[in-house]
Enzyme design. Structure first.
Site, PDB file in Angstrom:
ATOM      1  N   GLY A 121       1.646  13.557   1.690  1.00 59.84           N
ATOM      2  CA  GLY A 121       0.516  12.792   1.150  1.00 59.84           C
ATOM      3  C   GLY A 121      -0.769  13.038   1.924  1.00 59.84           C
ATOM      4  N   ASP A 124      13.566  10.414  -0.469  1.00 65.24           N
ATOM      5  CA  ASP A 124      13.050   9.534  -1.521  1.00 65.24           C
ATOM      6  C   ASP A 124      13.256   8.087  -1.082  1.00 65.24           C
ATOM      7  OD1 ASP A 124      12.499   8.057  -3.743  1.00 65.24           O
ATOM      8  OD2 ASP A 124      13.856   9.142  -5.097  1.00 65.24           O
ATOM      9  N   ALA A 165       3.898   5.795  -0.084  1.00 61.53           N
ATOM     10  CA  ALA A 165       3.773   4.591  -0.903  1.00 61.53           C
ATOM     11  C   ALA A 165       3.616   4.985  -2.362  1.00 61.53           C
ATOM     12  CB  ALA A 165       2.556   3.779  -0.459  1.00 61.53           C
ATOM     13  N   THR A 171       1.189   4.761  -4.774  1.00 61.27           N
ATOM     14  CA  THR A 171      -0.240   4.466  -4.611  1.00 61.27           C
ATOM     15  C   THR A 171      -1.040   4.445  -5.914  1.00 61.27           C
ATOM     16  OG1 THR A 171      -0.604   6.820  -4.159  1.00 61.27           O
ATOM     17  CG2 THR A 171      -0.399   5.384  -2.241  1.00 61.27           C
ATOM     18  N   THR A 180      -3.026  -1.781   2.853  1.00 58.83           N
ATOM     19  CA  THR A 180      -4.253  -1.555   2.084  1.00 58.83           C
ATOM     20  C   THR A 180      -5.192  -2.760   2.018  1.00 58.83           C
ATOM     21  OG1 THR A 180      -4.998  -1.153  -0.190  1.00 58.83           O
ATOM     22  CG2 THR A 180      -2.850  -2.135   0.036  1.00 58.83           C
ATOM     23  N   ASP A 181      -6.463  -2.473   1.802  1.00 56.68           N
ATOM     24  CA  ASP A 181      -7.466  -3.522   1.541  1.00 56.68           C
ATOM     25  C   ASP A 181      -7.181  -4.242   0.216  1.00 56.68           C
ATOM     26  OD1 ASP A 181      -8.019  -0.950   0.438  1.00 56.68           O
ATOM     27  OD2 ASP A 181     -10.094  -1.509   0.022  1.00 56.68           O
ATOM     28  N   TYR A 232      -0.018  -3.505  -7.418  1.00 57.14           N
ATOM     29  CA  TYR A 232      -0.034  -2.630  -6.234  1.00 57.14           C
ATOM     30  C   TYR A 232      -0.227  -3.484  -4.975  1.00 57.14           C
ATOM     31  CZ  TYR A 232      -2.050   0.648  -2.799  1.00 57.14           C
ATOM     32  OH  TYR A 232      -2.335   1.357  -1.658  1.00 57.14           O
ATOM     33  N   LYS A 259       2.395  -4.194  -1.911  1.00 57.18           N
ATOM     34  CA  LYS A 259       2.057  -3.805  -0.537  1.00 57.18           C
ATOM     35  C   LYS A 259       2.093  -5.026   0.386  1.00 57.18           C
ATOM     36  CE  LYS A 259       0.725  -0.225   0.805  1.00 57.18           C
ATOM     37  NZ  LYS A 259       1.466   0.896   1.430  1.00 57.18           N
ATOM     38  N   TRP A 292     -10.096   2.981   1.243  1.00 56.83           N
ATOM     39  CA  TRP A 292     -10.780   4.155   0.665  1.00 56.83           C
ATOM     40  C   TRP A 292     -10.559   5.410   1.528  1.00 56.83           C
ATOM     41  CZ3 TRP A 292     -16.320   2.477  -1.367  1.00 56.83           C
ATOM     42  CH2 TRP A 292     -16.156   1.537  -2.381  1.00 56.83           C
TER      43      TRP A 292
HETATM   44  N1  LIG Z   1      -5.795   6.419  -0.585  1.00 57.14           N
HETATM   45  C1  LIG Z   1      -6.433   5.283  -0.335  1.00 57.14           C
HETATM   46  O1  LIG Z   1      -7.607   5.131  -0.662  1.00 57.14           O
HETATM   47  C2  LIG Z   1      -5.738   4.174   0.397  1.00 57.14           C
HETATM   48  C3  LIG Z   1      -6.448   2.976   0.585  1.00 57.14           C
HETATM   49  C4  LIG Z   1      -5.825   1.948   1.273  1.00 57.14           C
HETATM   50  C5  LIG Z   1      -4.555   2.094   1.749  1.00 57.14           C
HETATM   51  N2  LIG Z   1      -3.864   3.236   1.536  1.00 57.14           N
HETATM   52  C6  LIG Z   1      -2.499   3.328   2.056  1.00 57.14           C
HETATM   53  O2  LIG Z   1      -2.434   4.427   2.938  1.00 57.14           O
HETATM   54  C7  LIG Z   1      -1.131   5.007   2.892  1.00 57.14           C
HETATM   55  C8  LIG Z   1      -1.229   6.502   2.626  1.00 57.14           C
HETATM   56  O3  LIG Z   1      -1.803   6.699   1.349  1.00 57.14           O
HETATM   57  P1  LIG Z   1      -2.399   8.116   0.904  1.00 57.14           P
HETATM   58  O4  LIG Z   1      -3.839   7.934   0.635  1.00 57.14           O
HETATM   59  O5  LIG Z   1      -1.957   9.174   1.833  1.00 57.14           O
HETATM   60  O6  LIG Z   1      -1.678   8.261  -0.509  1.00 57.14           O
HETATM   61  P2  LIG Z   1      -0.937   9.516  -1.190  1.00 57.14           P
HETATM   62  O7  LIG Z   1      -1.718  10.760  -0.956  1.00 57.14           O
HETATM   63  O8  LIG Z   1      -0.663   9.063  -2.590  1.00 57.14           O
HETATM   64  O9  LIG Z   1       0.401   9.634  -0.367  1.00 57.14           O
HETATM   65  C9  LIG Z   1       1.506   8.838  -0.599  1.00 57.14           C
HETATM   66  C10 LIG Z   1       2.735   9.700  -0.449  1.00 57.14           C
HETATM   67  O10 LIG Z   1       3.894   8.913  -0.707  1.00 57.14           O
HETATM   68  C11 LIG Z   1       4.782   9.709  -1.459  1.00 57.14           C
HETATM   69  N3  LIG Z   1       5.744   8.919  -2.189  1.00 57.14           N
HETATM   70  C12 LIG Z   1       5.569   8.228  -3.341  1.00 57.14           C
HETATM   71  N4  LIG Z   1       6.737   7.682  -3.743  1.00 57.14           N
HETATM   72  C13 LIG Z   1       7.670   8.055  -2.830  1.00 57.14           C
HETATM   73  C14 LIG Z   1       9.054   7.836  -2.689  1.00 57.14           C
HETATM   74  N5  LIG Z   1       9.747   7.130  -3.600  1.00 57.14           N
HETATM   75  N6  LIG Z   1       9.688   8.370  -1.629  1.00 57.14           N
HETATM   76  C15 LIG Z   1       9.033   9.100  -0.720  1.00 57.14           C
HETATM   77  N7  LIG Z   1       7.719   9.352  -0.791  1.00 57.14           N
HETATM   78  C16 LIG Z   1       7.048   8.828  -1.836  1.00 57.14           C
HETATM   79  C17 LIG Z   1       3.881  10.510  -2.381  1.00 57.14           C
HETATM   80  O11 LIG Z   1       4.577  11.636  -2.880  1.00 57.14           O
HETATM   81  P3  LIG Z   1       4.133  12.286  -4.291  1.00 57.14           P
HETATM   82  O12 LIG Z   1       2.685  12.599  -4.172  1.00 57.14           O
HETATM   83  O13 LIG Z   1       5.000  13.481  -4.391  1.00 57.14           O
HETATM   84  O14 LIG Z   1       4.399  11.253  -5.327  1.00 57.14           O
HETATM   85  C18 LIG Z   1       2.750  10.889  -1.442  1.00 57.14           C
HETATM   86  O15 LIG Z   1       3.035  12.067  -0.736  1.00 57.14           O
HETATM   87  C19 LIG Z   1      -0.351   4.225   1.842  1.00 57.14           C
HETATM   88  O16 LIG Z   1       0.378   3.205   2.463  1.00 57.14           O
HETATM   89  C20 LIG Z   1      -1.450   3.579   0.997  1.00 57.14           C
HETATM   90  O17 LIG Z   1      -0.995   2.392   0.400  1.00 57.14           O
HETATM   91  C21 LIG Z   1      -4.435   4.298   0.874  1.00 57.14           C
END
Ligand SMILES: NC(=O)c1ccc[n+]([C@@H]2O[C@H](COP(=O)([O-])OP(=O)(O)OC[C@H]3O[C@@H](n4cnc5c(N)ncnc54)[C@H](OP(=O)(O)O)[C@@H]3O)[C@@H](O)[C@H]2O)c1
Length: 290
Positions: free
Chosen positions: A10, A35, A59, A61, A100-101, A124, A128, A149
């Site tokens: 991710g 998984d 997550a 997401t 997350t926020d 979501y 979380k 973000w």
């Molecule tokens: N992005 C944002 O703006 C944001 C904001 C606030 C908080 N967060 C938090 O930050 C953290 C990292 O998010 P990120 O931005 O890196 O999101 P991301 O790029 O969507 O990464 C999430 C990863 O989790 C994997 N995943 C989903 N379902 C899964 C499962 N069942 N088993 C194993 N892996 C799984 C996804 O794989 P696939 O892609 O192959 O599905 C992806 O690689 C998360 O906890 C998110 O809630 C993110």
């Protein structure tokens, strides 16, 4: 220090893998390798490993899909983290779990701190928040890190979409009435080791780059950075769109979800850099040659 990262494919997990490769003994699992919805597989793969810190950057997401796939969202975002915390406890390891926020309702107009009541307005955020509670209820000094973000080089985000659109179109728009703070994955990677096992008590920690903005301000600043670098753009300004125009969105999203990093500053003795500096740094580094 032995570290295992879940969600290594991710946006955040891939950045952590790369940044920690030379500093720690690190291994990781992407979704194909582990998984989180398969609890037997999680137990089998993790119980046989030796580690001090387990970082969960995986997550479900997709905020809109969480509304229609609630059960799956709760399994991955809430139940799996409980299992991870239990596995860590059994190994005397620490779980660092990202949140997350979006656990907040967005009604406040000042940055949210760790003591503010979390009241999510979508599935979501609910899933979380439930995951946070499950992690903190498990025995051990586990850490929940809320970020907002998130952007970085490992997966395209809003910035990249804006730049692409501005290169191809004369008109681009972004939302003016939704506010938070962009947060750079490399800054998260840099600050996190201070909170590794033994350095801090468990609990919740907010981390975001400093300041706040709307999506429109964020997009405009990104385009300004590109122009300063001499990149050719068809659109120079980002026009205004309103939240109410986002009719394709299924889930409700908080209007204001700025996270206060005051606790982080107190514990670490340093403040996160401003989001504009982080965004400018990202664009300079990853767009200069494009
Ligand atoms: N992005 C944002 O703006 C944001 C904001 C606030 C908080 N967060 C938090 O930050 C953290 C990292 O998010 P990120 O931005 O890196 O999101 P991301 O790029 O969507 O990464 C999430 C990863 O989790 C994997 N995943 C989903 N379902 C899964 C499962 N069942 N088993 C194993 N892996 C799984 C996804 O794989 P696939 O892609 O192959 O599905 C992806 O690689 C998360 O906890 C998110 O809630 C993110």
């Amino acid at each position: 220090m032995k570290i295992v990262i879940i969600g290594a494919g991710g946006r955040l997990g891939a950045a952590l893998m790369r940044e920690y490769r030379d500093k720690f003994e690190v291994s990781g699992f992407n979704r194909a390798q582990l998984d989180l919805s398969n609890f037997d597989d999680v137990r089998e793969k993790l119980c046989g490993l030796d580690f001090d810190v387990l970082i969960n950057a995986a997550a479900f997401t997709n905020v809109d899909l969480c509304e229609t796939q609630r059960e799956e969202a709760f399994r991955i975002n809430a139940e799996a983290p409980r299992l991870l915390a239990e596995i860590c406890h059994g190994k005397n390891a620490q779980l660092i779990h990202f949140s997350t926020d979006y656990v907040f309702d967005g009604e406040k107009r000042q940055p949210y701190n760790e003591e503010d009541r979390a009241r999510p307005i979508g599935a979501y955020g609910e899933s979380k928040l439930s995951g946070e509670k499950n992690v903190l209820a498990a025995p051990g000094d586990h850490l929940v890190v809320r970020v907002s973000w998130v952007f970085g080089p490992d997966r395209p985000t809003f910035i990249d979409t804006m730049i692409k659109r501005a290169r191809e179109n004369e008109e681009v728009n972004a939302i003016t009435d939704k506010f938070s703070t962009p947060t750079y994955t490399l800054d998260i990677a840099e600050m996190l080791p201070r909170f590794f096992k033994g350095n801090v008590e468990g609990g919740i920690l907010h981390f975001a780059n400093a300041g706040e903005c709307s999506w429109q301000e964020y997009g405009q600043f990104a385009l300004d950075c590109c122009r300063r670098l001499g990149m050719a753009l068809k659109a120079k300004t980002v026009g205004a769109a309103k939240l109410k125009d986002m009719t394709q969105w299924v889930a409700r999203r908080p209007v204001y979800s700025v996270l206060s990093s005051a606790k982080y500053a107190k514990l670490s003795g340093s403040s996160p850099r401003a989001w504009r500096d982080a965004v400018a740094d990202y664009i300079r580094r990853f767009y200069s040659s494009k």
